[in-house]
Write a protein that holds these residues in place. Structure first.
Motif, PDB file in Angstrom:
ATOM      1  N   VAL A 198       5.376  -9.939 -47.814  1.00 35.34           N
ATOM      2  CA  VAL A 198       4.894  -8.984 -46.812  1.00 35.34           C
ATOM      3  C   VAL A 198       4.385  -7.705 -47.474  1.00 35.34           C
ATOM      4  O   VAL A 198       3.414  -7.097 -46.998  1.00 35.34           O
ATOM      5  N   TYR A 199       5.017  -7.294 -48.574  1.00 36.05           N
ATOM      6  CA  TYR A 199       4.547  -6.108 -49.308  1.00 36.05           C
ATOM      7  C   TYR A 199       3.165  -6.381 -49.902  1.00 36.05           C
ATOM      8  O   TYR A 199       2.257  -5.553 -49.795  1.00 36.05           O
ATOM      9  N   ASP A 200       3.017  -7.552 -50.510  1.00 34.26           N
ATOM     10  CA  ASP A 200       1.718  -7.928 -51.068  1.00 34.26           C
ATOM     11  C   ASP A 200       0.663  -8.112 -49.975  1.00 34.26           C
ATOM     12  O   ASP A 200      -0.532  -7.967 -50.224  1.00 34.26           O
ATOM     13  N   ALA A 201       1.111  -8.452 -48.769  1.00 35.22           N
ATOM     14  CA  ALA A 201       0.182  -8.656 -47.647  1.00 35.22           C
ATOM     15  C   ALA A 201      -0.283  -7.343 -47.034  1.00 35.22           C
ATOM     16  O   ALA A 201      -1.249  -7.320 -46.263  1.00 35.22           O
ATOM     17  N   GLY A 202       0.419  -6.228 -47.354  1.00 38.62           N
ATOM     18  CA  GLY A 202      -0.007  -4.939 -46.827  1.00 38.62           C
ATOM     19  C   GLY A 202       0.958  -4.278 -45.867  1.00 38.62           C
ATOM     20  O   GLY A 202       0.586  -3.311 -45.181  1.00 38.62           O
ATOM     21  N   TYR A 203       2.199  -4.759 -45.823  1.00 37.55           N
ATOM     22  CA  TYR A 203       3.245  -4.126 -45.026  1.00 37.55           C
ATOM     23  C   TYR A 203       4.136  -3.326 -45.974  1.00 37.55           C
ATOM     24  O   TYR A 203       4.832  -3.903 -46.817  1.00 37.55           O
ATOM     25  N   ASP A 204       4.141  -2.012 -45.838  1.00 40.12           N
ATOM     26  CA  ASP A 204       4.766  -1.140 -46.831  1.00 40.12           C
ATOM     27  C   ASP A 204       6.281  -1.026 -46.632  1.00 40.12           C
ATOM     28  O   ASP A 204       6.783  -0.025 -46.110  1.00 40.12           O
ATOM     29  N   LEU A 205       7.002  -2.027 -47.086  1.00 41.84           N
ATOM     30  CA  LEU A 205       8.463  -1.995 -47.010  1.00 41.84           C
ATOM     31  C   LEU A 205       9.047  -0.854 -47.826  1.00 41.84           C
ATOM     32  O   LEU A 205      10.095  -0.304 -47.481  1.00 41.84           O
ATOM     33  N   ALA A 206       8.381  -0.475 -48.916  1.00 42.95           N
ATOM     34  CA  ALA A 206       8.904   0.570 -49.797  1.00 42.95           C
ATOM     35  C   ALA A 206       8.774   1.957 -49.160  1.00 42.95           C
ATOM     36  O   ALA A 206       9.681   2.781 -49.288  1.00 42.95           O
ATOM     37  N   GLY A 207       7.685   2.209 -48.480  1.00 44.35           N
ATOM     38  CA  GLY A 207       7.457   3.542 -47.935  1.00 44.35           C
ATOM     39  C   GLY A 207       7.677   3.682 -46.445  1.00 44.35           C
ATOM     40  O   GLY A 207       7.919   4.788 -45.945  1.00 44.35           O
ATOM     41  N   GLU A 208       7.599   2.551 -45.705  1.00 47.15           N
ATOM     42  CA  GLU A 208       7.654   2.625 -44.239  1.00 47.15           C
ATOM     43  C   GLU A 208       8.478   1.471 -43.659  1.00 47.15           C
ATOM     44  O   GLU A 208       8.028   0.756 -42.767  1.00 47.15           O
ATOM     45  N   LEU A 209       9.696   1.304 -44.155  1.00 49.20           N
ATOM     46  CA  LEU A 209      10.541   0.184 -43.722  1.00 49.20           C
ATOM     47  C   LEU A 209      10.759   0.192 -42.213  1.00 49.20           C
ATOM     48  O   LEU A 209      10.618  -0.843 -41.544  1.00 49.20           O
ATOM     49  N   ASP A 210      11.103   1.349 -41.646  1.00 46.71           N
ATOM     50  CA  ASP A 210      11.354   1.422 -40.205  1.00 46.71           C
ATOM     51  C   ASP A 210      10.128   1.003 -39.400  1.00 46.71           C
ATOM     52  O   ASP A 210      10.234   0.262 -38.420  1.00 46.71           O
ATOM     53  N   GLN A 211       8.970   1.471 -39.837  1.00 47.42           N
ATOM     54  CA  GLN A 211       7.732   1.159 -39.112  1.00 47.42           C
ATOM     55  C   GLN A 211       7.401  -0.327 -39.214  1.00 47.42           C
ATOM     56  O   GLN A 211       6.925  -0.928 -38.245  1.00 47.42           O
ATOM     57  N   VAL A 212       7.622  -0.921 -40.398  1.00 46.28           N
ATOM     58  CA  VAL A 212       7.353  -2.355 -40.565  1.00 46.28           C
ATOM     59  C   VAL A 212       8.261  -3.175 -39.656  1.00 46.28           C
ATOM     60  O   VAL A 212       7.806  -4.122 -38.985  1.00 46.28           O
ATOM     61  N   LEU A 213       9.538  -2.827 -39.599  1.00 42.38           N
ATOM     62  CA  LEU A 213      10.469  -3.563 -38.745  1.00 42.38           C
ATOM     63  C   LEU A 213      10.128  -3.364 -37.271  1.00 42.38           C
ATOM     64  O   LEU A 213      10.266  -4.298 -36.467  1.00 42.38           O
ATOM     65  N   GLU A 214       9.674  -2.168 -36.922  1.00 44.07           N
ATOM     66  CA  GLU A 214       9.268  -1.910 -35.542  1.00 44.07           C
ATOM     67  C   GLU A 214       8.048  -2.757 -35.182  1.00 44.07           C
ATOM     68  O   GLU A 214       7.977  -3.331 -34.083  1.00 44.07           O
ATOM     69  N   GLU A 215       7.108  -2.851 -36.106  1.00 42.28           N
ATOM     70  CA  GLU A 215       5.920  -3.675 -35.859  1.00 42.28           C
ATOM     71  C   GLU A 215       6.300  -5.143 -35.736  1.00 42.28           C
ATOM     72  O   GLU A 215       5.784  -5.859 -34.866  1.00 42.28           O
TER      73      GLU A 215
END
Length: 276
Positions: free
Chosen positions: A180-197
């Protein structure tokens, strides 16, 4: 307590995998149902399964994760390739009934130029063909890095597959952190936002497993090359955040980092020590 394990060789059977898991401090594990690059499946020994189930109960091993071979492509252009994927996965799900109540994970496949929508249609068609109401295994779609023509590069693509599946109660998602990080979901910088999405698009109730891997490549690279925990572009803080995130509590974690058993034991201890 963290539910965590790694990928183990299934060549010596379930009981051996269970003992290896306990040896390295794990309380779950992942395994290939058959040769990951081929089609042959080792015959299941019912006595080995019986002994494993007893051992698993004694050592609190639960929700093991089977992984389909990498070579399967249910959305190939070639009808024989699609048929082979369907037959293999249908057989795998029958074999999983020896260890009921667990999960079976697969890479959705590559549409090879047909377009993502056609790939989504073919994958969901296969699932509607092979899923059975009476089965006791949850089938998981894995999040992909988006290299080439992979299907599953976005939460939306996975959601579209799930929406088309009739037996929705038998389906879930495995989130791979490297992918998911390689796909463009920023787990390192925006974990809360990724989980919300993820929750808005798919639903966190569908998240049944996590492949926890660092990435050798930078953010949004679409490369899919796993790295040891804390030694890649995701970094230790990302994994500490995930291990302690309230929305991820209780979801089993499976390591697929480039390690032998000793390395996995160190990573399992590292992640356990992060838990607050």
């Amino acid at each position: 307590m963290l539910r965590i394990g790694c990928h183990l060789s299934s060549s010596k059977g379930f009981l051996h995998m269970g003992k290896e898991a306990v040896k390295i401090g794990a309380n779950t594990f992942q395994f290939f149902t058959r040769n990951p690059r081929g089609s042959r499946a080792k015959e299941i020994d019912p006595e080995d399964v019986r002994k494993f189930l007893e051992f698993a109960k004694e050592h609190d091993i639960c929700q093991i994760l089977a992984h389909a071979p990498y070579t399967l492509n249910p959305c190939s252009k070639d009808a024989k390739t699609r048929e082979f994927a369907w037959m293999t996965m249908e057989d795998d799900l029958k074999r999983m009934e020896y260890v009921p109540g667990n999960c079976y994970n697969f890479h959705p496949g590559s549409h090879v130029g047909q377009g993502a929508q056609e790939g989504i249609r073919m994958i969901s068609e296969m699932l509607n063909r092979i899923l059975k109401e009476e089965q006791h295994t949850t089938v998981l779609l894995e999040t992909m890095a988006g290299k080439g023509t992979e299907v599953g590069r976005s939460f939306e693509e996975l959601a579209q597959i799930l929406d088309r599946v009739e037996l929705k109660s038998h389906m879930g998602v495995c989130l791979d952190t490297c992918h998911v990080y390689d796909a463009g979901y920023d787990l390192a910088g925006e974990l809360d936002q990724v989980l919300e999405e993820f929750d808005q698009v798919i639903g966190l109730e569908r998240l049944k497993a996590i492949h926890m891997n660092d990435s050798k490549n930078p953010f949004a690279s679409h490369k899919d090359r796993h790295e040891k925990i804390g030694e890649g572009s995701l970094g230790l803080e990302t994994f500490e955040g995930m291990v302690n995130h309230p929305k991820l509590k209780g979801i089993p974690i499976y390591l697929e980092t480039p390690n032998e058993l000793e390395g996995y034991a160190r990573e399992i201890l590292l992640l356990r020590n992060m838990e607050k």
